[in-house]
Design an enzyme around this catalytic site. Structure first.
Site, PDB file in Angstrom:
ATOM      1  N   SER A   1      26.994  47.465  17.365  1.00  0.00           N
ATOM      2  CA  SER A   1      26.437  46.691  18.472  1.00  0.00           C
ATOM      3  C   SER A   1      25.220  47.379  19.060  1.00  0.00           C
ATOM      4  O   SER A   1      24.599  46.857  19.968  1.00  0.00           O
ATOM      5  CB  SER A   1      27.497  46.487  19.546  1.00  0.00           C
ATOM      6  OG  SER A   1      27.951  47.738  20.000  1.00  0.00           O
TER       7      SER A   1
ATOM      8  N   HIS B   1      26.302  41.571  14.033  1.00  0.00           N
ATOM      9  CA  HIS B   1      26.991  41.939  15.265  1.00  0.00           C
ATOM     10  C   HIS B   1      27.795  40.748  15.774  1.00  0.00           C
ATOM     11  O   HIS B   1      27.230  39.783  16.278  1.00  0.00           O
ATOM     12  CB  HIS B   1      25.949  42.403  16.303  1.00  0.00           C
ATOM     13  CG  HIS B   1      26.521  42.723  17.636  1.00  0.00           C
ATOM     14  ND1 HIS B   1      25.801  42.620  18.801  1.00  0.00           N
ATOM     15  CD2 HIS B   1      27.758  43.167  17.986  1.00  0.00           C
ATOM     16  CE1 HIS B   1      26.580  42.962  19.821  1.00  0.00           C
ATOM     17  NE2 HIS B   1      27.757  43.296  19.346  1.00  0.00           N
TER      18      HIS B   1
ATOM     19  N   GLU C   1      24.881  37.991  16.009  1.00  0.00           N
ATOM     20  CA  GLU C   1      23.543  38.567  16.152  1.00  0.00           C
ATOM     21  C   GLU C   1      23.205  39.245  14.824  1.00  0.00           C
ATOM     22  O   GLU C   1      23.860  40.215  14.433  1.00  0.00           O
ATOM     23  CB  GLU C   1      23.552  39.574  17.308  1.00  0.00           C
ATOM     24  CG  GLU C   1      22.180  40.115  17.645  1.00  0.00           C
ATOM     25  CD  GLU C   1      22.201  41.018  18.888  1.00  0.00           C
ATOM     26  OE1 GLU C   1      23.217  41.712  19.107  1.00  0.00           O
ATOM     27  OE2 GLU C   1      21.202  41.028  19.621  1.00  0.00           O
TER      28      GLU C   1
ATOM     29  N   ASN D   1      22.815  42.925  23.767  1.00  0.00           N
ATOM     30  CA  ASN D   1      23.269  43.982  24.668  1.00  0.00           C
ATOM     31  C   ASN D   1      22.115  44.672  25.398  1.00  0.00           C
ATOM     32  O   ASN D   1      22.275  45.105  26.531  1.00  0.00           O
ATOM     33  CB  ASN D   1      24.107  45.014  23.906  1.00  0.00           C
ATOM     34  CG  ASN D   1      25.498  44.471  23.600  1.00  0.00           C
ATOM     35  OD1 ASN D   1      25.924  43.479  24.189  1.00  0.00           O
ATOM     36  ND2 ASN D   1      26.190  45.091  22.661  1.00  0.00           N
TER      37      ASN D   1
END
Ligand code: 3HC
Length: 709
Positions: free
Chosen positions: A420, A441, A453, A491
């Site tokens: 991540s 991800h 992702e 993120n």
């Protein structure tokens, strides 16, 4: 679009066939409704024709009104002169022949016909509520007459797609044919039978004339209030679901023509609302993200038929389930036998929970579970078309896994990491085939969350990227490409929000206050409650890593203190909130208020009161600013990529469009000015993005933001 007319007229002996041919999905674009009306008039005037069939060319019947026309000055035909008015007035029977999708205006047209016949694989529905409107072509008046107000409410308020066999059982569809290939012949034969019945003295059934099913509302007049009550939480801040209920209610209390007028008024209230504009934006954004700038059209796709997952933890298990749920055989492997056994047990338990809840049939569970086979070692997975690594989130653990995958996997296999945040280029560099490596991800729980992702490394080959995007689609994910930056796009853009929410506490806010603001805004849960659910130890480890790498890293002492006290969230019975044993309800905890006060005092931060708006903007503007930096640095292609990630990765309310769409509603200038002022007040963490400043100064929109070419 070619110059060819979108509706053509054909004949099969004594049956006229009206063919809608407006690719890709036969939306009711310019000229389509006019063409249908023309066809009905033409065949009614032709003495050689006894009945008609309305059918779609290509992959679908009619997918609904042309959504691109909403919010523009495109005029709709006035009430009384629409397709279904022509159908109701037709002296000859009309049969709708449905394959693919009959959605929205598509189903409304089908319900305007005297009969409906469908291919078994077809789906019907009135999904208008999902784009913030209501079925405005008679759907709220005809569907309750066909299936009763209760079922109609369920379909219209949920917008769900109803499979043909269910539609048949409900009485929406009169007859089924096995497949698309036999649909036209079946419909023509049906139309002849209808003409024969008419010739024998039968009258043409018009849905508008039916009253029998409406009686249900007289027997249960409370159903509308009950529906309003049942949607109160999920429909908060929205108008469309409530207008849908009002329109169905009108079908039960007014005459058909009055009901149509009421439907029209309720439709007009919605079509240009903020909610509808946001939902339309989200609809097209979700499709736009599949287009990868610079990727040559027709880039070869590597076929994925089998998958493997390395790492049988929670994430790895969820990823394996994602493949199995969509029919892919998948091998799951782990470093230890015990880890693998536990992983398989967890998967089984997850499936069993779905069966208990009634969302999965027991035999389907067995089929899915059987697709997941434990693998003892790397040789067992070597022939998989794709492998997803989901081991512990540490470079030192991931690198040896990739070195081994490089050694064993067949040539051309896609080698994906579920990291991540870690550097995908550094991972690819341990292999001799960095062109085959990309990030995949998944979001937790991986089998539930729709976002994938896809991280493009510096050496990821175009066909690898295209293949991973395709694979994502096949396993029901919405795939969005991100560049290789710490935290990637999702993120990284979320990180400032996560810091800001704790910094607000330092300044005097409480977790329950912040959570309430975000729930009122539309999130399903507040961010502190989500933190407790996910486990606070995860963020703690990430902060330690970043602080070690960056001396200027903004520490979050309150959050650290909780973790150091053993308050990891729900799993330890306490985190930002306290929890009763066996109960997930968060209770505000005076102990947390005390810790906040204590740490703030140690930090020397003055306490004050916050308005709801200030809380909301402090959290979201910090992420808007970061998102602009990400686009400016070329790690996201454009605004829709960020917005789709926020919708599907973080529970951002869909009826607000997405992070940047929402910010546009405030205005780039106002957002920039506020950020610039907080920059003065709070220092570097609020340094404004140059792209944001440029857009603000040019009077532009954040949703038009694009990475530099
Ligand atoms: N209007 C305009 N464009 C549409 C459209 C519509 N109703 N439905 C689909 N499209 C476009 C998509 O934008 C996409 O375009 P692109 O290729 O340029 O990106 C293309 O058609 C193919 O769509 P999908 O990629 O979504 O194809 P799928 O096969 O995955 O899904 C579908 C097909 C289930 C029909 C899906 O497109 C869908 O759900 N469409 C919307 C259906 C809908 O909401 N209908 C109601 C419209 S409102 C209405 O009818 C009002 C009336 O009551 C007055």
């Amino acid at each position: 679009m070619s110059d060819a007319k979108p509706v053509r007229f054909e004949t099969e002996g004594d049956v006229g066939v009206i063919v809608v041919d407006y690719p890709p999905v036969n939306a009711l674009g310019p000229g389509v409704s006019e063409g249908i009306i023309e066809g009905i008039a033409k065949f009614n005037a032709d003495p050689a024709i006894r009945a008609m069939v309305l059918i779609g060319a290509g992959r679908s019947f009619i997918a609904g009104a042309d959504i691109r026309g909403f919010g523009t000055d495109r005029k709709r035909l006035p009430l009384g002169s629409r397709t279904y008015d022509a159908m109701d007035a037709s002296a000859k029977p009309i049969v709708a022949a449905i394959h693919g999708f009959a959605l929205g205006g598509g189903l409304e047209n089908a319900m305007g016909c005297h009969y409906r016949i469908a291919s078994r694989a077809a789906k019907v529905g009135l999904p208008e509520v999902l784009i913030g409107i209501l079925p405005g072509g008679g759907g709220t008046q005809r569907l309750p007459r066909l299936v009763g107000p209760k079922v109609a409410l369920d379909m219209i308020v949920s917008g769900r797609h109803v499979p043909a066999d269910e539609a048949h059982a409900l009485g929406i569809v009169d007859e089924l044919v096995e497949n698309d290939a036999t649909l036209r012949a079946g419909a023509v034969a049906f139309a002849r039978r209808a003409a024969d019945a008419q010739a024998a003295g039968g009258t043409l059934p018009r849905v508008r004339d039916r009253q029998d099913k409406l009686r249900e509302a007289k027997d249960d007049p409370g159903m509308f209030d009950a529906m309003r009550k049942s949607i109160a939480r999920r429909a908060r801040n929205q108008k469309a679901p409530y207008n849908c209920i009002l329109a169905v209610e009108a079908a039960c209390t007014l005459t058909f023509d009055e009901g149509m007028k009421r439907e029209q008024e309720l439709f007009e209230e919605l079509v240009n609302s903020d909610e509808a504009r946001a939902l339309r934006y989200a609809f097209f954004a979700e499709r736009e993200v599949a287009r990868i700038p610079g990727l040559p059209k027709g880039t070869a796709i590597r076929e994925v038929k089998t998958a493997a997952v390395v790492g049988a933890g929670t994430m790895g298990g969820g990823i394996a389930m994602s493949f199995a749920d969509f029919g892919y055989p998948v091998r799951l492997m782990d470093a230890t036998e015990e880890g693998l056994a536990k992983g398989m047990q967890r998967i089984r338990a997850n499936y069993e929970t779905s069966v208990k809840r009634g969302s999965l049939a027991a035999d389907e569970m067995e089929r899915r579970f059987a697709r997941i086979q434990p693998a003892k070692d790397y040789t067992d997975i070597a022939d998989a078309d794709v492998v997803v690594e989901a081991v512990f989130e540490e470079m030192g653990v991931k690198k040896p896994v990739f070195a081994k995958l490089d050694e064993v996997m067949k040539p051309g296999a896609l080698l994906l990491s579920n990291t991540s945040a870690l550097d995908i280029d550094a991972i690819a560099a341990v292999t001799k085939r960095p062109q085959d490596v990309a990030g995949a991800h998944f979001f937790s729980p991986a089998n539930v969350m729709k976002l994938l992702e896809v991280v493009r490394g510096a050496r990821t080959a175009p066909d690898t990227l295209a293949s991973v995007m395709q694979m994502g689609k096949r396993i029901g994910k919405l795939s969005v490409v991100a560049g290789n930056t710490d935290g990637f796009v999702a993120n990284r853009s979320r990180a400032p929000f996560n810091s800001e929410m704790v910094i607000l506490l330092e300044e005097g806010a409480l977790p329950e206050q912040v959570d309430k603001v975000m729930v009122d805004f539309g999130y399903p849960m507040g961010p502190f409650a989500v933190g407790d659910l996910a486990g606070l130890d995860i963020g703690y480890a990430g902060r330690k890593r970043r602080a070690a790498a960056n001396p200027n890293y903004r520490k979050l002492p309150i959050a650290d203190r909780l973790v150091e006290m053993g308050r990891y969230g729900q799993k330890t019975g306490a985190g930002w909130y306290r929890y009763e044993k066996g109960d997930r309800t968060p209770h505000p905890d005076p102990e947390v208020a005390r810790i906040i006060k204590e740490v703030s005092a140690e930090m020397g931060v003055a306490q004050r009161q916050f308005t709801d708006q200030e809380i909301l903007r402090r959290l979201l503007f910090s992420s808007v600013n970061e998102a602009c930096k990400i686009i400016e640095e070329g790690f996201a292609y454009r605004a829709v990529d960020v917005d789709v990630m926020w919708l599907h990765g973080f529970g951002f309310p869909r009826y607000r469009g997405g992070l940047l769409f929402w910010a546009d509603g405030i205005g780039a200038r106002a957002v920039y000015d506020q950020i610039a002022s907080w920059h003065q007040q709070y220092g570097e963490r609020w340094a404004p993005s140059k792209l944001l400043r440029d857009i603000a100064e040019a009077g532009g929109k954040l949703t038009d933001a694009k990475a530099p070419a």
